[in-house]
Enzyme design. Structure first.
Site, PDB file in Angstrom:
ATOM      1  N   LYS A   1       6.441   2.741  -4.250  1.00 21.75           N
ATOM      2  CA  LYS A   1       6.805   2.074  -2.999  1.00 21.75           C
ATOM      3  C   LYS A   1       7.854   2.860  -2.231  1.00 21.75           C
ATOM      4  O   LYS A   1       8.354   2.404  -1.206  1.00 21.75           O
ATOM      5  CB  LYS A   1       7.274   0.645  -3.294  1.00 21.75           C
ATOM      6  CG  LYS A   1       6.168  -0.241  -3.870  1.00 21.75           C
ATOM      7  CD  LYS A   1       6.625  -1.677  -4.087  1.00 21.75           C
ATOM      8  CE  LYS A   1       7.387  -1.830  -5.390  1.00 21.75           C
ATOM      9  NZ  LYS A   1       6.535  -1.676  -6.584  1.00 21.75           N
ATOM     10  N   PHE A   2       8.217   4.037  -2.729  1.00 27.51           N
ATOM     11  CA  PHE A   2       9.008   5.026  -1.995  1.00 27.51           C
ATOM     12  C   PHE A   2      10.358   4.500  -1.515  1.00 27.51           C
ATOM     13  O   PHE A   2      10.836   4.872  -0.440  1.00 27.51           O
ATOM     14  CB  PHE A   2       8.208   5.578  -0.805  1.00 27.51           C
ATOM     15  CG  PHE A   2       6.758   5.804  -1.118  1.00 27.51           C
ATOM     16  CD1 PHE A   2       6.375   6.611  -2.175  1.00 27.51           C
ATOM     17  CD2 PHE A   2       5.762   5.186  -0.375  1.00 27.51           C
ATOM     18  CE1 PHE A   2       5.033   6.801  -2.491  1.00 27.51           C
ATOM     19  CE2 PHE A   2       4.418   5.367  -0.674  1.00 27.51           C
ATOM     20  CZ  PHE A   2       4.047   6.179  -1.738  1.00 27.51           C
ATOM     21  N   CYS A   3      10.982   3.627  -2.300  1.00 25.19           N
ATOM     22  CA  CYS A   3      12.262   3.016  -1.916  1.00 25.19           C
ATOM     23  C   CYS A   3      12.167   2.365  -0.540  1.00 25.19           C
ATOM     24  O   CYS A   3      13.116   2.389   0.246  1.00 25.19           O
ATOM     25  CB  CYS A   3      13.397   4.053  -1.946  1.00 25.19           C
ATOM     26  SG  CYS A   3      13.749   4.681  -3.592  1.00 25.19           S
ATOM     27  N   ALA A   4      11.009   1.781  -0.269  1.00 26.99           N
ATOM     28  CA  ALA A   4      10.777   1.071   0.996  1.00 26.99           C
ATOM     29  C   ALA A   4       9.848  -0.101   0.698  1.00 26.99           C
ATOM     30  O   ALA A   4       8.786  -0.247   1.307  1.00 26.99           O
ATOM     31  CB  ALA A   4      10.173   2.012   2.038  1.00 26.99           C
TER      32      ALA A   4
ATOM     33  N   HIS B   1      15.473   1.919   1.527  1.00 28.09           N
ATOM     34  CA  HIS B   1      16.500   1.029   0.978  1.00 28.09           C
ATOM     35  C   HIS B   1      17.918   1.494   1.303  1.00 28.09           C
ATOM     36  O   HIS B   1      18.839   0.672   1.391  1.00 28.09           O
ATOM     37  CB  HIS B   1      16.349   0.919  -0.537  1.00 28.09           C
ATOM     38  CG  HIS B   1      15.074   0.263  -0.965  1.00 28.09           C
ATOM     39  ND1 HIS B   1      14.588   0.333  -2.248  1.00 28.09           N
ATOM     40  CD2 HIS B   1      14.170  -0.485  -0.268  1.00 28.09           C
ATOM     41  CE1 HIS B   1      13.449  -0.326  -2.337  1.00 28.09           C
ATOM     42  NE2 HIS B   1      13.174  -0.828  -1.143  1.00 28.09           N
TER      43      HIS B   1
END
Length: 431
Positions: free
Chosen positions: A379-382, A140
């Site tokens: 979601k791992f900032c993705a 992100h």
């Protein structure tokens, strides 16, 4: 051909460097003897497999910060000895980080809080009308800061990434910036940054590379790769003291609005109506206020420690452990590893996976509570990328959103940690 051989064959093209010779032992990390409680009240040695979120502190980094503390003072504007010494250490840190990244002599090195901070700083300095081109595979921090952007779908193979960037950049008028990761924070896969830089420059664009997940695992050379900007974080690089860096060409940074407005960013401030004269040197221009001196010293110490160790042994040990982890997970029924470009594509020490019948959060909680293993879930900032990798699957989450488990390794990871994770997932999958 082994994964290590594949990476070595590609390293000169992708990172601009050849093999390095180990000159010192691999440094130790703090917390290697940490014990954590598990179900039943026992204490077990902590298996930290969450390096991609924040890596533990290297012992040489802790030592550098401890050495700097007795003379800790403000920088740049003090005449006292402690202030002069701290200023010298801070500016030496800038030179050390520049050398670590293989930057050009005239590149700006601006200390920030982290990669996200660095990316947003650059976003505020883009010339008017600049369009950013960014893949939906990005973190992100690379997806969100741009006033105007073209988003590209996840490419099916590296060559398609180059083709898609080529087509997108060709259709844009005015200033343009290609934004890409060097190593995915979801899959660990290495991106063809050298080829993408070439394409960007052929269209008169610049390129920003998010190197946050690359630099703890591989050498980078900004000059050899012909990159315009690179950003990375200390907390990924075994220096968890809240510093990051943006390195790159000075002109946009020297003309952009100061990231923070305050002391140090100005040459002079007049009375009301007389105006303010900002620094045209981008380093003070964008580092207003008292900077994170200890964070910069820590970041430089980590760069020094990794450079002194050399990359050959670091890469060899990582490849051995990540191959063991991936092979072990692959042998478990119901476990699916996430990958964009297939099993054989070179990657750093990151593996994301799902376990059939179990939500990602459940897996992470069981690993922690019953086995003393730390991993990341979510979601791992993705978000767009994880949803793409999982397709219509929801990862078992009750809220019906895509999520996965991520295990990541680094200095301090042992074979016992890897084997414990494999057996824990095997036990959980059989429940």
């Amino acid at each position: 051909m082994s994964t290590l051989t594949i990476f070595s064959a590609r390293s000169a093209a992708e990172t601009g460097t050849g093999p390095a010779t180990t000159s010192r032992p691999i440094p130790a990390v703090l917390g290697a003897d940490l014990e954590v409680p598990v179900k039943g009240g026992r204490l077990v040695g902590y298996a930290n497999l969450d390096y991609a979120a924040s890596a533990p502190c290297l012992e040489p980094v802790s030592a550098a910060v401890t050495a700097a503390l007795p003379a800790y003072s403000s920088v740049h504007r003090g005449a006292g000895y402690a202030s002069q010494l701290t200023t010298a250490r801070y500016e030496q840190a800038r030179h050390t980080v520049r050398a670590f990244a293989g930057a050009r002599p005239d590149d700006a090195v601006i200390f920030t809080r982290n990669t996200t901070d660095a990316t947003n700083l650059l976003a505020g300095c883009l010339p008017a009308g600049t369009t950013a081109v960014v893949f939906d595979t990005e973190h992100h921090a690379s997806l969100l800061p741009w006033a105007s952007s073209v988003r590209l779908a996840p490419p099916a193979f590296p060559g398609e990434a180059v083709r898609a960037a080529d087509e997108a950049l060709a259709g844009i008028e005015g200033p343009k910036l290609l934004v890409v990761t060097a190593a995915s924070n979801v899959t660990g896969e290495l991106w063809p940054v050298a080829a993408l830089a070439h394409i960007a420059h052929r269209h008169g664009a610049r390129i920003l590379v998010d190197a946050a997940q690359l630099v703890p695992h591989r050498r980078i050379n900004l000059t050899a790769l012909d990159l315009d900007y690179v950003a990375f974080s200390g907390h990924k690089l075994y220096a968890p003291f809240g510093a990051g860096v943006l390195i790159g060409r000075r002109d946009w940074l020297a003309e952009g609005e100061p990231y923070l407005k305050g002391g140090g960013a100005v040459r002079s401030v007049g009375f009301a109506g007389d105006g303010t004269e900002w620094h045209d040197d981008p380093e003070p221009r964008h580092e207003a206020g008292t900077p994170n001196v200890l964070g910069a010293i820590a970041l430089a110490a980590a760069c020094d420690a990794l450079t002194a160790t050399g990359w050959t042994e670091l890469v060899r040990e990582e490849e051995r452990l990540i191959s063991r982890l991936r092979t072990g997970l692959k042998s478990i029924a119901g476990v699916r590893e996430l990958s964009l470009w297939g099993d054989d594509h070179p990657r750093v020490g990151i593996v994301s996976f799902t376990v059939a019948g179990h939500s990602a959060r459940e897996v992470a909680e069981v690993l922690s509570g019953e086995y003393g293993i730390g991993v990341r879930d979510g979601k791992f900032c993705a978000h767009p990328f994880v949803r793409h990798l999982l397709g219509t699957a929801d990862g078992g989450c009750e809220d019906d959103t895509a999520s996965a488990v991520r295990a990541s390794i680094g200095i301090g990871t042992t074979q016992e940690h890897v084997d414990r994770l494999i057996e824990a997932v095997r036990d959980l999958a059989a429940r």
